[in-house]
Design an enzyme around this catalytic site. Sequence first.
Site, PDB file in Angstrom:
ATOM      1  N   LYS A 187       4.915  -0.622  10.953  1.00 45.23           N
ATOM      2  CA  LYS A 187       4.640   0.754  10.529  1.00 45.23           C
ATOM      3  C   LYS A 187       3.425   0.784   9.610  1.00 45.23           C
ATOM      4  CE  LYS A 187       5.817   3.518   7.271  1.00 45.23           C
ATOM      5  NZ  LYS A 187       4.557   4.312   7.179  1.00 45.23           N
ATOM      6  N   THR A 241       6.035  -1.359  -6.059  1.00 46.95           N
ATOM      7  CA  THR A 241       7.220  -2.060  -6.548  1.00 46.95           C
ATOM      8  C   THR A 241       8.455  -1.169  -6.380  1.00 46.95           C
ATOM      9  OG1 THR A 241       5.928  -3.437  -8.032  1.00 46.95           O
ATOM     10  CG2 THR A 241       8.235  -3.098  -8.630  1.00 46.95           C
ATOM     11  N   GLU A 261       5.039  -7.983  -1.140  1.00 49.94           N
ATOM     12  CA  GLU A 261       3.806  -8.086  -1.927  1.00 49.94           C
ATOM     13  C   GLU A 261       3.655  -6.729  -2.589  1.00 49.94           C
ATOM     14  OE1 GLU A 261       0.516  -7.676  -3.230  1.00 49.94           O
ATOM     15  OE2 GLU A 261      -0.442  -7.985  -1.275  1.00 49.94           O
ATOM     16  N   CYS A 295      -4.007  -4.166  -5.371  1.00 53.25           N
ATOM     17  CA  CYS A 295      -2.801  -4.619  -6.059  1.00 53.25           C
ATOM     18  C   CYS A 295      -3.165  -5.647  -7.135  1.00 53.25           C
ATOM     19  CB  CYS A 295      -1.823  -5.214  -5.072  1.00 53.25           C
ATOM     20  SG  CYS A 295      -2.592  -6.370  -3.946  1.00 53.25           S
ATOM     21  N   GLU A 392       0.681   0.497 -13.227  1.00 50.25           N
ATOM     22  CA  GLU A 392      -0.369   0.363 -12.222  1.00 50.25           C
ATOM     23  C   GLU A 392      -1.024   1.731 -11.987  1.00 50.25           C
ATOM     24  OE1 GLU A 392       0.813  -0.713  -8.097  1.00 50.25           O
ATOM     25  OE2 GLU A 392      -0.678  -2.301  -8.324  1.00 50.25           O
TER      26      GLU A 392
HETATM   27  P1  NAI Z   1       4.566   3.094  -0.996  1.00 51.40           P
HETATM   28  O1  NAI Z   1       5.060   1.762  -1.420  1.00 51.40           O
HETATM   29  O2  NAI Z   1       5.509   4.236  -1.128  1.00 51.40           O
HETATM   30  O3  NAI Z   1       4.114   3.013   0.553  1.00 51.40           O
HETATM   31  C1  NAI Z   1       3.762   1.828   1.216  1.00 51.40           C
HETATM   32  C2  NAI Z   1       4.351   1.836   2.618  1.00 51.40           C
HETATM   33  O4  NAI Z   1       5.769   1.917   2.557  1.00 51.40           O
HETATM   34  C3  NAI Z   1       3.911   3.022   3.465  1.00 51.40           C
HETATM   35  O5  NAI Z   1       3.762   2.600   4.806  1.00 51.40           O
HETATM   36  C4  NAI Z   1       5.087   3.973   3.343  1.00 51.40           C
HETATM   37  O6  NAI Z   1       5.204   4.907   4.401  1.00 51.40           O
HETATM   38  C5  NAI Z   1       6.250   3.015   3.340  1.00 51.40           C
HETATM   39  N1  NAI Z   1       7.472   3.521   2.715  1.00 51.40           N
HETATM   40  C6  NAI Z   1       7.593   4.447   1.740  1.00 51.40           C
HETATM   41  N2  NAI Z   1       8.892   4.605   1.410  1.00 51.40           N
HETATM   42  C7  NAI Z   1       9.609   3.776   2.202  1.00 51.40           C
HETATM   43  C8  NAI Z   1      11.003   3.484   2.334  1.00 51.40           C
HETATM   44  N3  NAI Z   1      11.929   4.082   1.585  1.00 51.40           N
HETATM   45  N4  NAI Z   1      11.389   2.558   3.233  1.00 51.40           N
HETATM   46  C9  NAI Z   1      10.475   1.919   3.989  1.00 51.40           C
HETATM   47  N5  NAI Z   1       9.151   2.171   3.920  1.00 51.40           N
HETATM   48  C10 NAI Z   1       8.717   3.083   3.031  1.00 51.40           C
HETATM   49  O7  NAI Z   1       3.222   3.375  -1.761  1.00 51.40           O
HETATM   50  P2  NAI Z   1       2.407   4.764  -1.932  1.00 51.40           P
HETATM   51  O8  NAI Z   1       3.389   5.888  -2.095  1.00 51.40           O
HETATM   52  O9  NAI Z   1       1.410   4.854  -0.846  1.00 51.40           O
HETATM   53  O10 NAI Z   1       1.643   4.520  -3.309  1.00 51.40           O
HETATM   54  C11 NAI Z   1       2.305   4.624  -4.555  1.00 51.40           C
HETATM   55  C12 NAI Z   1       1.789   3.602  -5.518  1.00 51.40           C
HETATM   56  O11 NAI Z   1       2.145   2.315  -5.058  1.00 51.40           O
HETATM   57  C13 NAI Z   1       0.278   3.525  -5.660  1.00 51.40           C
HETATM   58  O12 NAI Z   1      -0.214   4.461  -6.569  1.00 51.40           O
HETATM   59  C14 NAI Z   1       0.092   2.118  -6.151  1.00 51.40           C
HETATM   60  O13 NAI Z   1       0.316   2.050  -7.539  1.00 51.40           O
HETATM   61  C15 NAI Z   1       1.183   1.363  -5.441  1.00 51.40           C
HETATM   62  N6  NAI Z   1       0.680   0.670  -4.239  1.00 51.40           N
HETATM   63  C16 NAI Z   1       0.528  -0.683  -4.276  1.00 51.40           C
HETATM   64  C17 NAI Z   1       0.009  -1.340  -3.189  1.00 51.40           C
HETATM   65  C18 NAI Z   1      -0.180  -2.806  -3.187  1.00 51.40           C
HETATM   66  O14 NAI Z   1      -1.011  -3.316  -2.446  1.00 51.40           O
HETATM   67  N7  NAI Z   1       0.585  -3.560  -3.940  1.00 51.40           N
HETATM   68  C19 NAI Z   1      -0.435  -0.629  -1.980  1.00 51.40           C
HETATM   69  C20 NAI Z   1      -0.187   0.787  -2.026  1.00 51.40           C
HETATM   70  C21 NAI Z   1       0.344   1.387  -3.122  1.00 51.40           C
END
Ligand code: NAI
Length: 489
Positions: A187, A241, A261, A295, A392
Amino acid sequence: MTTMEETTAKPHIRQTQLLIDGQWRDAQSGKTFTTFDPSTEAPITEVAYAGPEDVDLAVAAARQAFDHGPWSRMDARDRGRIMYRLAELVEQNLEELAALETWDNGKPIRDSRAADLPLVVDCLRYYAGWADKIQGQTIPIRGDYFCYSRREPVGVCGQIIPWNFPLLMVAWKWGPALAMGCTIVMKPAEQTPLTCLRLGELALEAGVPPGVINILPGFGDTGAAIVRHRDVDKIAFTGSTETGRIIMREAAETLKRVTFELGGKSPNIVFADADLDAAIDGAEFGLFFNQGQCCCAGSRLFVERKVHAEFVKRVVEKAQSRQLGDPFHPETTQGPQVDEEQFRKIMDYIERGKRAGAECVTGGQRLGDRGWYIEPTVFDHVSDDMDIAREEIFGPVMSILPFDDLDEVVERGNQTMYGLAAAVWTRDAAKAHHVAHRLRAGTVWINCYDVFDAAAPFGGFKASGIGRELGEIALANYTEPKTVTMKLG
Ligand code: NAI
Ligand code: MG
């Protein structure tokens, strides 16, 4: 000024449907969602939105492809050959993929071309090389037995990725999974589905059999349905996280294997005996690269007090010299943030930093009124307890924290729930390694920042993750070890 001649043309969009069992299909529900251009806020296209019924179909296809082959049972050399072909196809279509990435994500075209895409090619090629090098051991045990181990693929893998390095995250996930002979239900993030879909097309062209790679664009609910599915053996997730915690809880029900990650708040430590020119370049790059949406961003910049004043002055000049604008312009070094949600979150942190009493030395404002642009922002005199030093931000916001001595900075550097990356700048090699060993982080860079290589493991201590990606070690994420014992005589 941007002229039409200088700006790269937008690519033709070839794929917006779901990839299930080698077929491109609409969602069963007929639902779609819009993906937007973050530099103009204009819609790019509609993309199929996978629901639970589509997850069922994709998992069934991946299950069938895993249980009945040919992928998991194919001669490993042939599997490797198909992966090499995929890497080659990415290389041949590099310009198109780079442009598509820039359009969907907003990152500068020069970064897509020179950073993201070459790393994607390297990663696929690196893991193609592993496909026929997955070996077990013969194990001497007590008694008259022949005992050996096998490293078998873990099975159907749900892979859920974020939007900050859309295609690179696909490569990090597919590489080791495919090399091991696993099958995939992926996904992509709702903000950036386009390059993943195009890579799906190239995978079919390379000869990846139907059902081995399935792609389901959608939102969190799509991801959640993959996580809950009984026929998925393993989840690999990159993202926040917070979402990592939810996934771990959900995955407990079916005892899935999980690797994560997650977020970071990485200390970047500049000692007074460092090569300051290099440290300033590294501090700027380590924070502002990719609009700060990394990240591993060096988001707590510890600077030894003896050089603090000079450092701040010069790093601010560097920040101010960043070229904000149309990500398709070749000179642009900073594009927009990925979407309105991220934009608002970052602007809120800037306000919180000001309110907490940190000194906003430069930036702090939105740029223009169209596209999610934020000025490169530098806060000085940040203290450890402020939100901008603890959470973050994921944006172009640098926080500078002065320090006085080594033990103090190691302790403060480790005072975080995260542990993804860290960096140390000094000309004293013994000091550099001493500090590197004491920092609780999965990666420590010395006199450099953001050096990535497919062969070098990456991942987090503490709340920054579970397991490592890249390198040989990432194969373990996709392996079930098996012990076979035979009685002799
Ligand atoms: P997110 O962690 O919510 O989304 C990442 C992925 O997980 C997306 O594909 C999303 O559709 C999916 N997802 C969301 N909720 C889910 C669930 N309950 N079960 C399974 N999959 C799910 O991150 P988001 O909302 O895009 O960003 C929020 C914050 O997260 C950012 O501001 C940043 O601080 C952090 N982040 C960190 C990243 C990293 O590389 N460590 C990458 C993106 C965001
Ligand atoms: Mg979210």
